[in-house]
Design an enzyme around this catalytic site. Structure first.
Site, mmCIF file in Angstrom:
data_model
loop_
_atom_site.group_PDB
_atom_site.id
_atom_site.type_symbol
_atom_site.label_atom_id
_atom_site.label_comp_id
_atom_site.label_asym_id
_atom_site.label_seq_id
_atom_site.Cartn_x
_atom_site.Cartn_y
_atom_site.Cartn_z
ATOM 1 N N ASP A 279 -0.658 -6.978 9.975
ATOM 2 C CA ASP A 279 -0.333 -8.338 10.387
ATOM 3 C C ASP A 279 -1.596 -9.004 10.937
ATOM 4 O O ASP A 279 -2.361 -8.390 11.700
ATOM 5 C CB ASP A 279 0.748 -8.295 11.463
ATOM 6 C CG ASP A 279 1.016 -9.655 12.072
ATOM 7 O OD1 ASP A 279 1.684 -10.468 11.428
ATOM 8 O OD2 ASP A 279 0.515 -9.890 13.194
ATOM 9 N N ASP B 122 -5.967 -17.842 4.012
ATOM 10 C CA ASP B 122 -5.307 -18.089 2.726
ATOM 11 C C ASP B 122 -3.869 -17.589 2.833
ATOM 12 O O ASP B 122 -3.490 -16.574 2.248
ATOM 13 C CB ASP B 122 -6.073 -17.375 1.611
ATOM 14 C CG ASP B 122 -5.560 -17.737 0.224
ATOM 15 O OD1 ASP B 122 -4.782 -18.703 0.112
ATOM 16 O OD2 ASP B 122 -5.922 -17.041 -0.735
#
Length: 560
Positions: free
Chosen positions: A402, A420
């Site tokens: 994460d 992104d």
């Protein structure tokens, strides 16, 4: 013979407490004391009324088998609940709505089921077996039913999903009172109802852990549902007593038919799902898999390769270079020495491909939560050809984690950061568009460093776009929003940010590229009346994910 007798005798032992009152009722004057009869098991064989009681006891499942059945049915129930919420999110998005409807409807339906089962009758076993078979079929084929509903009646999907959840929940709600009653009658469990509840909760824990870590990533949604249906049929077998009961033969035969149907479904699941997905995407499906985090589908139509995550388009090979050049080239032009680059998201390797064009880059760290996505970008031929093997470059380091947690433990600093990310369509993703996340990034950004984030569409999700800009500024950064046109997505926006003002007019583009020019950059920094900044754009935080709310509101507006 002695061993067979011991087995028959041991089957009676758990029933001693249950038949004590009947022994008192049949006790005649002059008979030996009841406690003596209870101690001597051979007394059960000498008296006709005891032989009758033994047959009645053998007509119930053994207490241990009952306990295992409670655990299995509870595990299956929670798997159905999680699976329907997950698959509905994959098919229609909006995870908060899908899981809220699933959980709320399931619990309410369990309440109606428990109310309907309050009168279990003299022999609840035949009814319970029929319920288990019904749950096995409805739950087992729930994945295929949801695919069919989405393909055949997309406008009525939610109604179909709620009806399916209500039916399964009602049947599951009827199980527990009947199982608790059987535990009480079979004996061997102290406080049968409390024991049934504790076993039920334990089974729910098993199911809730097995679903994300084993079942979903290994078998996918549809096969998981079918295999869970077989688990319900295993409970039918456990609930069937050893003694021959003619009244249960019909249920056993139906269970065998249900087992054959579920096995056939497992064998043909891949072909069936591929057919449904080709209807959904209307293109040839080259690859499809369900991971712990998403449903990944790769399609091809002529020369157009497309990647989808939970049915959301991530790129089209016909125009992805527009997006990725606009995302990375202005950033690299704004950084004096982009030696170390961090890319959060971008597991497809396309942003990495553009960054590696810069000879000044010595190291790229790619942080993507899904190891299957990065493995696909390394190993799946069509994507490898598109990203030019970027993730296999020796300068690239991949961390499957994460993004926020990675920054908590990573002590490195970076010259450039590329975000992104998927659009903030869920609260979990919205964390990566929050003030707290940007503040954490700022601590990892070198003094002259620059970051850029994709920021969704300034036209279709205008309020969310400007909320991202406001959140970056609230974290202490100077921002430069800009937008381009990508045919597959429409008007698309980005926000570049650093500690110092960015001189947009001074940016030069020395790296090789297919589309981006200085003239396009000049136009990208201007916004018309439909895309201009909104007044009082809210700051998005962990506690109040404004960007998620704004994004969801606009998506619903355009869908309606």
């Amino acid at each position: 013979m002695a061993m067979g007798r011991r087995r028959r005798d041991s089957a009676l032992v758990p029933a001693v407490g249950a038949v004590r009152q009947r022994l008192r009722a049949t006790h005649q004057p002059g008979d030996r004391p009841i406690r003596h009869l209870l101690r001597r098991r051979h007394a059960f064989r000498r008296r006709p009324q005891f032989r009758k009681l033994g047959r009645q006891v053998n007509a119930l499942p053994a207490p241990g088998r009952l306990g295992i059945a409670v655990v299995l049915t509870a595990a299956a129930a929670i798997v159905y609940e999680l699976l329907i919420g997950t698959l509905s999110t994959y098919l229609n998005g909006d995870s908060a709505l899908q899981f809220s409807l699933t959980i709320g409807t399931f619990l309410a339906a369990m309440g109606t089921g428990a109310f309907a089962a309050r009168e279990v009758g003299d022999d609840p076993l035949p009814r319970l077996l029929r319920i288990e078979i019904a749950v096995a079929l409805l739950g087992g084929f729930s994945g295929l039913l949801l695919y069919a509903a989405n393909g055949l009646a997309p406008g009525g999907y939610l109604a179909c999903m709620v009806a399916l959840v209500a039916a399964i929940g009602h049947l599951v709600g009827m199980e527990l009172p009947m199982l608790a009653e059987l535990l009480r009658r079979a004996g061997g469990w102290r406080n049968a109802f409390a024991s049934a509840l504790s076993l039920d909760y334990f089974g729910s824990l098993i199911g809730s852990l097995a679903f994300p870590f084993v079942l979903l990533p290994t078998f996918g949604a549809v096969k998981t549902a079918l295999l869970t249906g077989i688990v319900n049929l295993a409970a039918v077998w456990l609930l069937s007593p050893r003694a021959v009961r003619p009244d249960l033969r019909g249920s056993r035969r139906i269970a065998l038919v249900a087992l054959a149907l579920l096995i056939a479904g497992v064998v043909g699941a891949h072909r069936i799902v591929s057919g449904f997905e080709e209807l959904l995407y209307r293109d040839q499906v080259l690859h499809a898999e369900t991971t712990r985090f998403q449903r990944i589908v790769v399609t091809r139509f002529r020369d157009d390769l497309r990647l989808y995550s939970d049915r959301e388009l991530q790129f089209s090979s016909r125009d992805e270079y527009r997006y990725h050049e606009a995302l990375t080239h202005p950033l690299l032009a704004a950084v004096r020495h982009p030696e170390q680059v961090l890319i959060v998201g971008g597991g497809d390797g396309l942003a990495v491909r553009e960054v590696l064009k810069d000879a000044r880059v010595r190291g790229v760290t790619v942080v993507d939560i899904d190891p299957r996505m990065t493995a696909l970008a390394r190993e799946f031929g069509p994507i490898v050809a598109l990203n030019r093997g970027a993730l296999s470059d020796p300068r690239v380091r991949v961390a499957n984690a994460d993004g926020y947690r990675f920054l908590l433990h990573d002590a490195r600093t970076y010259d450039a950061v590329v975000l992104d990310l998927p659009d903030p369509r869920t609260e979990a993703i919205a964390r990566l568009y929050s003030r707290e996340f940007y503040a954490r990034l700022l601590s990892r950004l070198r003094p002259d460093g620059v970051l850029v984030t994709q920021a969704s569409s300034p036209y279709f999700t205008r309020e969310a776009f400007w909320s991202i800009d406001a959140t970056l500024r609230a974290a202490g950064l100077r921002t430069q929003p800009y937008r381009i046109y990508v045919p597959s997505f429409g008007e698309w926006g980005f926000v570049m940010a650093s500690r110092r003002p960015i001189d947009w007019a001074a940016l030069r583009l020395p790296l090789p590229r297919r589309w981006l020019t200085r003239a396009i950059l000049d136009d990208a920094a201007t916004f018309d009346a439909d895309t201009a900044a909104t007044a009082d754009a809210p700051v998005s935080t962990f506690e109040s994910p404004a960007v998620w709310r704004l994004y969801r509101r606009r998506v619903r507006y355009w869908k309606d």
